[in-house]
Design a protein around this motif. Sequence first.
Motif, short mmCIF file in Angstrom:
data_model
loop_
_atom_site.label_atom_id
_atom_site.label_comp_id
_atom_site.label_asym_id
_atom_site.label_seq_id
_atom_site.Cartn_x
_atom_site.Cartn_y
_atom_site.Cartn_z
N GLY A 82 0.85 -1.18 0.00
CA GLY A 82 0.00 0.00 0.00
C GLY A 82 0.89 1.23 0.00
O GLY A 82 2.01 1.19 -0.50
N ASP A 168 1.24 3.33 -3.23
CA ASP A 168 -0.22 3.33 -3.25
C ASP A 168 -0.74 3.23 -4.67
O ASP A 168 -1.69 2.47 -4.95
CB ASP A 168 -0.72 4.60 -2.56
N ARG A 169 -0.14 4.00 -5.59
CA ARG A 169 -0.60 3.99 -6.98
C ARG A 169 -0.44 2.62 -7.61
O ARG A 169 -1.34 2.12 -8.29
CB ARG A 169 0.18 5.03 -7.79
N ARG A 172 -2.91 -0.01 -5.99
CA ARG A 172 -4.30 0.20 -6.41
C ARG A 172 -4.48 -0.16 -7.89
O ARG A 172 -5.49 -0.74 -8.28
CB ARG A 172 -4.72 1.65 -6.18
N TRP A 173 -3.49 0.18 -8.72
CA TRP A 173 -3.59 -0.03 -10.16
C TRP A 173 -3.54 -1.50 -10.52
O TRP A 173 -4.25 -1.97 -11.40
CB TRP A 173 -2.48 0.74 -10.86
N GLU A 175 -3.50 -4.17 -8.05
CA GLU A 175 -3.99 -5.04 -6.97
C GLU A 175 -2.93 -6.05 -6.56
O GLU A 175 -3.22 -7.20 -6.21
CB GLU A 175 -5.30 -5.73 -7.38
#
Length: 270
Positions: A82, A168-169, A172-173, A175
């Motif tokens: 994360g 984080d990017r 999130r992008w 998984e």
Amino acid sequence: MTSSLPNAPLRIGAVSYLNTKPLVWGLRERLGDRGELSFNLPSRLADDLHSGKLDVALIPSVEYLRDPSHTIVSDAVIGCRGPVWSVRLLSRVPAAEIKRLALDEGSRTSAALLQILLWEIHGIRPEIVPFAMEQTPEAIDADAMLMIGDRAMHPAPRCYQEIWDLGDRWCRWTELPFVFAMWVARAGVDVGDLAIALEASRDEGIASLEEIAEREAAAHGLTNEDLYRYFAENLHYTLGPDERTALDEFRRRAVSLGLVPDSSSPIETS
């Protein structure tokens, strides 16, 4: 250059950054006469490993992907699942409008990661300029800059249009988690039972996060609590199945942009 002679101490290089402290906790003492431990910047460690000046090093993951002769020697890594806090894009314009990008010299993995994210999210490949360790953001003629380490954790107050946490990017992008660095040996080096020492130091470091935070926080302008949370919440130190999948995915995307050579070799450990 040939590998170390039998029974000669292994020449081991570790990163001098704050995020490695839990990985190398007590490592010098644990190695004893089996290894000589030195510290340097990630990019320099990779160069020294490639040239034969080191036998084993904690190198950026992108450097491992660029040389298929290297072997991962331990499941002790520096990664995240994360937000990572210490790797950031700071942009003076909306990210989709970045035309000139300054990349921090300190980490080649983060530089590759950012270029992948900008291409996949916004379809852009900005002009790249260097961002030297001694330079300030104000001195950089660029729309945006990649910052890592201490200066990313406390960027000078400015008017930025966008700030990305790259951990984080990516998470999130895709998984998936992300692996920034791992212990790697060059071809022909017999590491013996080094993995045991590396993993024992990692485990003891994780069990000693409060003590490490108390020792290191003030020198880096952080509170003990902030540094403890950085170690405990932002970073992940084990190469598991998801991390291996993430390395393969990072390689696939880096290959597509010409950032690493095409190789079908699986992620291997000794």
